[in-house]
Design a protein around this motif. Structure first.
Motif, PDB file in Angstrom:
ATOM      1  N   ASP A  76       0.814  -1.216   0.000  1.00  0.00           N
ATOM      2  CA  ASP A  76       0.000   0.000   0.000  1.00  0.00           C
ATOM      3  C   ASP A  76       0.848   1.266   0.000  1.00  0.00           C
ATOM      4  O   ASP A  76       0.317   2.365  -0.155  1.00  0.00           O
ATOM      5  N   ASP A  77       2.156   1.129   0.207  1.00  0.00           N
ATOM      6  CA  ASP A  77       3.051   2.286   0.223  1.00  0.00           C
ATOM      7  C   ASP A  77       4.163   2.105  -0.803  1.00  0.00           C
ATOM      8  O   ASP A  77       5.329   2.407  -0.536  1.00  0.00           O
ATOM      9  N   GLY A  78       3.798   1.586  -1.954  1.00  0.00           N
ATOM     10  CA  GLY A  78       4.760   1.455  -3.043  1.00  0.00           C
ATOM     11  C   GLY A  78       5.899   0.506  -2.791  1.00  0.00           C
ATOM     12  O   GLY A  78       7.000   0.688  -3.320  1.00  0.00           O
ATOM     13  N   GLY A  79       5.672  -0.514  -1.959  1.00  0.00           N
ATOM     14  CA  GLY A  79       6.733  -1.485  -1.688  1.00  0.00           C
ATOM     15  C   GLY A  79       7.727  -1.033  -0.645  1.00  0.00           C
ATOM     16  O   GLY A  79       8.815  -1.590  -0.526  1.00  0.00           O
ATOM     17  N   ARG A  80       7.363  -0.026   0.167  1.00  0.00           N
ATOM     18  CA  ARG A  80       8.286   0.535   1.163  1.00  0.00           C
ATOM     19  C   ARG A  80       7.988  -0.002   2.557  1.00  0.00           C
ATOM     20  O   ARG A  80       6.843  -0.081   2.986  1.00  0.00           O
ATOM     21  N   LEU A  81       9.045  -0.356   3.278  1.00  0.00           N
ATOM     22  CA  LEU A  81       8.941  -0.771   4.670  1.00  0.00           C
ATOM     23  C   LEU A  81       9.792   0.162   5.514  1.00  0.00           C
ATOM     24  O   LEU A  81      10.963   0.395   5.211  1.00  0.00           O
ATOM     25  N   ILE A  82       9.214   0.706   6.589  1.00  0.00           N
ATOM     26  CA  ILE A  82       9.929   1.588   7.495  1.00  0.00           C
ATOM     27  C   ILE A  82      10.344   0.779   8.722  1.00  0.00           C
ATOM     28  O   ILE A  82       9.553  -0.003   9.259  1.00  0.00           O
ATOM     29  N   VAL A  83      11.567   0.963   9.171  1.00  0.00           N
ATOM     30  CA  VAL A  83      12.061   0.247  10.344  1.00  0.00           C
ATOM     31  C   VAL A  83      12.512   1.272  11.380  1.00  0.00           C
ATOM     32  O   VAL A  83      13.433   2.058  11.136  1.00  0.00           O
ATOM     33  N   GLY A  84      11.839   1.290  12.512  1.00  0.00           N
ATOM     34  CA  GLY A  84      12.165   2.222  13.588  1.00  0.00           C
ATOM     35  C   GLY A  84      12.982   1.569  14.679  1.00  0.00           C
ATOM     36  O   GLY A  84      13.461   0.439  14.540  1.00  0.00           O
ATOM     37  N   GLU A  85      13.097   2.282  15.816  1.00  0.00           N
ATOM     38  CA  GLU A  85      13.953   1.800  16.900  1.00  0.00           C
ATOM     39  C   GLU A  85      13.221   1.033  17.986  1.00  0.00           C
ATOM     40  O   GLU A  85      13.824   0.249  18.700  1.00  0.00           O
ATOM     41  N   GLY A  86      11.923   1.284  18.173  1.00  0.00           N
ATOM     42  CA  GLY A  86      11.243   0.638  19.287  1.00  0.00           C
ATOM     43  C   GLY A  86       9.750   0.502  19.083  1.00  0.00           C
ATOM     44  O   GLY A  86       9.169   1.098  18.174  1.00  0.00           O
ATOM     45  N   TYR A  87       9.125  -0.312  19.952  1.00  0.00           N
ATOM     46  CA  TYR A  87       7.703  -0.583  19.763  1.00  0.00           C
ATOM     47  C   TYR A  87       6.814   0.619  20.026  1.00  0.00           C
ATOM     48  O   TYR A  87       5.748   0.748  19.418  1.00  0.00           O
ATOM     49  N   MET A  88       7.221   1.540  20.905  1.00  0.00           N
ATOM     50  CA  MET A  88       6.400   2.733  21.121  1.00  0.00           C
ATOM     51  C   MET A  88       6.363   3.594  19.861  1.00  0.00           C
ATOM     52  O   MET A  88       5.311   4.127  19.485  1.00  0.00           O
ATOM     53  N   ASP A  89       7.511   3.719  19.191  1.00  0.00           N
ATOM     54  CA  ASP A  89       7.558   4.457  17.924  1.00  0.00           C
ATOM     55  C   ASP A  89       6.655   3.804  16.883  1.00  0.00           C
ATOM     56  O   ASP A  89       5.922   4.483  16.161  1.00  0.00           O
ATOM     57  N   VAL A  90       6.725   2.477  16.808  1.00  0.00           N
ATOM     58  CA  VAL A  90       5.906   1.752  15.834  1.00  0.00           C
ATOM     59  C   VAL A  90       4.428   2.019  16.075  1.00  0.00           C
ATOM     60  O   VAL A  90       3.676   2.351  15.152  1.00  0.00           O
ATOM     61  N   GLU A  91       4.011   1.889  17.320  1.00  0.00           N
ATOM     62  CA  GLU A  91       2.590   2.042  17.610  1.00  0.00           C
ATOM     63  C   GLU A  91       2.113   3.481  17.417  1.00  0.00           C
ATOM     64  O   GLU A  91       0.970   3.712  17.016  1.00  0.00           O
ATOM     65  N   ALA A 100      18.515  -9.543   6.409  1.00  0.00           N
ATOM     66  CA  ALA A 100      18.379 -10.544   5.355  1.00  0.00           C
ATOM     67  C   ALA A 100      16.912 -10.835   5.036  1.00  0.00           C
ATOM     68  O   ALA A 100      16.565 -11.138   3.895  1.00  0.00           O
ATOM     69  N   SER A 101      16.052 -10.721   6.054  1.00  0.00           N
ATOM     70  CA  SER A 101      14.636 -11.036   5.831  1.00  0.00           C
ATOM     71  C   SER A 101      13.860  -9.882   5.217  1.00  0.00           C
ATOM     72  O   SER A 101      12.793 -10.091   4.624  1.00  0.00           O
ATOM     73  N   LEU A 102      14.374  -8.651   5.342  1.00  0.00           N
ATOM     74  CA  LEU A 102      13.600  -7.485   4.908  1.00  0.00           C
ATOM     75  C   LEU A 102      13.350  -7.466   3.405  1.00  0.00           C
ATOM     76  O   LEU A 102      12.286  -7.058   2.943  1.00  0.00           O
ATOM     77  N   GLY A 103      14.338  -7.903   2.629  1.00  0.00           N
ATOM     78  CA  GLY A 103      14.196  -7.894   1.179  1.00  0.00           C
ATOM     79  C   GLY A 103      13.104  -8.807   0.668  1.00  0.00           C
ATOM     80  O   GLY A 103      12.656  -8.666  -0.473  1.00  0.00           O
ATOM     81  N   LYS A 104      12.675  -9.754   1.501  1.00  0.00           N
ATOM     82  CA  LYS A 104      11.592 -10.639   1.089  1.00  0.00           C
ATOM     83  C   LYS A 104      10.258  -9.911   1.041  1.00  0.00           C
ATOM     84  O   LYS A 104       9.332 -10.342   0.363  1.00  0.00           O
ATOM     85  N   TYR A 105      10.181  -8.813   1.785  1.00  0.00           N
ATOM     86  CA  TYR A 105       8.896  -8.140   1.929  1.00  0.00           C
ATOM     87  C   TYR A 105       8.820  -6.777   1.258  1.00  0.00           C
ATOM     88  O   TYR A 105       7.720  -6.285   1.000  1.00  0.00           O
ATOM     89  N   ALA A 106       9.954  -6.152   0.984  1.00  0.00           N
ATOM     90  CA  ALA A 106       9.912  -4.773   0.484  1.00  0.00           C
ATOM     91  C   ALA A 106      10.994  -4.519  -0.552  1.00  0.00           C
ATOM     92  O   ALA A 106      12.093  -5.074  -0.476  1.00  0.00           O
ATOM     93  N   GLY A 107      10.660  -3.648  -1.494  1.00  0.00           N
ATOM     94  CA  GLY A 107      11.648  -3.219  -2.478  1.00  0.00           C
ATOM     95  C   GLY A 107      12.479  -2.068  -1.971  1.00  0.00           C
ATOM     96  O   GLY A 107      13.573  -1.801  -2.465  1.00  0.00           O
ATOM     97  N   GLU A 108      11.969  -1.378  -0.950  1.00  0.00           N
ATOM     98  CA  GLU A 108      12.692  -0.247  -0.350  1.00  0.00           C
ATOM     99  C   GLU A 108      12.509  -0.290   1.162  1.00  0.00           C
ATOM    100  O   GLU A 108      11.384  -0.390   1.661  1.00  0.00           O
ATOM    101  N   VAL A 109      13.606  -0.228   1.888  1.00  0.00           N
ATOM    102  CA  VAL A 109      13.575  -0.238   3.344  1.00  0.00           C
ATOM    103  C   VAL A 109      14.164   1.076   3.851  1.00  0.00           C
ATOM    104  O   VAL A 109      15.284   1.445   3.481  1.00  0.00           O
ATOM    105  N   VAL A 110      13.390   1.792   4.674  1.00  0.00           N
ATOM    106  CA  VAL A 110      13.838   3.065   5.231  1.00  0.00           C
ATOM    107  C   VAL A 110      14.061   2.885   6.727  1.00  0.00           C
ATOM    108  O   VAL A 110      13.125   2.603   7.477  1.00  0.00           O
ATOM    109  N   PHE A 111      15.301   3.042   7.155  1.00  0.00           N
ATOM    110  CA  PHE A 111      15.631   2.941   8.575  1.00  0.00           C
ATOM    111  C   PHE A 111      15.512   4.321   9.208  1.00  0.00           C
ATOM    112  O   PHE A 111      16.164   5.271   8.775  1.00  0.00           O
TER     113      PHE A 111
END
Length: 366
Positions: free
Chosen positions: A266-281, A305-316
């Motif tokens: 739903d976001d063009g194949g992008r996955l965002i990766v944050g630092e903690g669960y409070m940020d995520v929520e 290694a697992s992130l590429g299975k789910y997204a074409g772009e990963v933003v840390f």
């Protein structure tokens, strides 16, 4: 005891490969009869920079194949390739998920292992029910979450709980009433033995007003552990996670990946990766579901290694402080071996003193 051939055949025949692929977060483009997607099985085997949708899915025959890496398989093989589960675990999970009765045959050792894992899952469920009930009774925990912008309904949706400062007496009572043996609770990562002469202590403990707890799930949404944040800012450590167990390996788990991977498309194949669960929520509160986070440590090579299975772009996304820069540096080091041209990796460093939670409060999710 082995899962019967009959059950295996029913899973192969009755778990729709197209539906399963979408559940696994694979972005298929095509019709209801079939479609194409980028390889999620062995993207490293493709030429660097190759972004071809090389994996085809077929409703007729209920299988998929990749002309790039050569993979061919049905629902069980695809599930194993994405989750790295064993064959028995894959069959069992798919059967449970799609309402297929599981029949067994063979040796008792397999039954014992299966029963052990079921017992651990039950222990975690009993603990989660206890934590959630405690949250509804604790005004301090509710007030803390409200101060972070979460309504009571938000907390119920997430599964927020409360861990009191009672040396684990309430948890042990709940486990006892739930029929969970102490040795099972210890193996599940809920209790630990500090002094053999004394009762076990909780692995996640409360001080002062206690902690708010967050349920941690595996990639398919199964409860496997807990994370917790101190309600009082002066309490150290601020965050505590469950220890490793047969169900939970911290270095391999990303918080909320089970939900984020399904929202990537739903976001063009992008996955965002944050630092903690409070940020995520907090980000999810604003309608963005494609965000996950490491479990209190720098992102590991296994995570990346697992992130590429789910997204074409990963933003840390890292906090704008010294700890955030250190985490970004360690993550960059771990990324280098995975730069294969299949997945884009980007970094977003927030302004000094900001984390995703505070930044969204000031500027909104856009």
């Amino acid at each position: 005891m082995l899962i019967s051939d009959k059950t295996i055949e029913e899973v192969k025949r009755n778990v729709p490969i197209m539906d399963l692929a979408r559940d696994l977060g694979i972005n298929i483009r095509g019709t209801t009869q079939g479609g194409m997607a980028r390889c999620v099985v062995s993207p490293q085997s493709h030429s660097k920079g190759d972004k071809t949708a090389s994996m085809s899915f077929h409703k007729k025959g209920n299988y998929c194949n990749c002309f790039g890496c050569g993979f061919t398989g049905g629902p069980i093989g695809l599930y194993q390739a994405v989750t790295n589960d064993s064959f028995p675990d894959a069959v069992k999970h798919l059967a449970e998920r799609y309402g297929i009765a599981i029949e067994y045959e063979g040796n008792a050792k397999s039954v014992e292992k299966s029963n052990e894992l079921d017992a651990l899952k039950n222990a975690l469920t009993v603990a989660q029910d206890y934590y959630k009930a405690g949250f509804l009774r604790c005004s301090a925990a509710q007030d803390y979450m409200a101060s972070r912008g979460f309504t009571l309904d938000d907390c119920k949706r997430i599964g927020i709980g409360h861990i009191p400062a009672d040396y684990g007496r309430g948890l042990m009572s709940a486990l006892d009433k739930g029929g969970v043996p102490t040795e099972v609770a210890i193996k599940a990562g809920l209790l630990k033995v500090v002094d053999p002469r004394r009762p076990p202590r909780p692995t996640i403990y409360g001080e002062k007003n206690g902690r708010v707890s967050f349920p941690v799930h595996d990639r398919m949404g199964r409860l496997i552990a807990f994370g917790a944040r101190a309600i009082d800012d002066g309490v150290k450590p601020k965050y505590i996670n469950s220890p490793d167990s047969p169900l939970f390996h911290k270095s391999e788990v990303l918080y909320n990946l089970h939900d984020a991977k399904a929202a990537v498309k739903d976001d063009g194949g992008r996955l965002i990766v944050g630092e903690g669960y409070m940020d995520v929520e907090k980000v999810r509160l604003h309608g963005m579901r494609n965000i996950a986070a490491a479990m209190g440590t720098a992102l590991t090579s296994e995570n990346i290694a697992s992130l590429g299975k789910y997204a074409g772009e990963v933003v840390f996304c890292f906090d704008g402080d010294a700890a955030g820069f250190r985490a970004a540096s360690r993550t960059l080091e771990n990324i280098v071996p995975h730069l294969d041209g299949q997945t884009k990796f980007k970094f977003a460093i927030l302004p000094e003193g900001e984390d995703p939670d505070s930044f969204i409060d000031k500027h909104g999710v856009e």
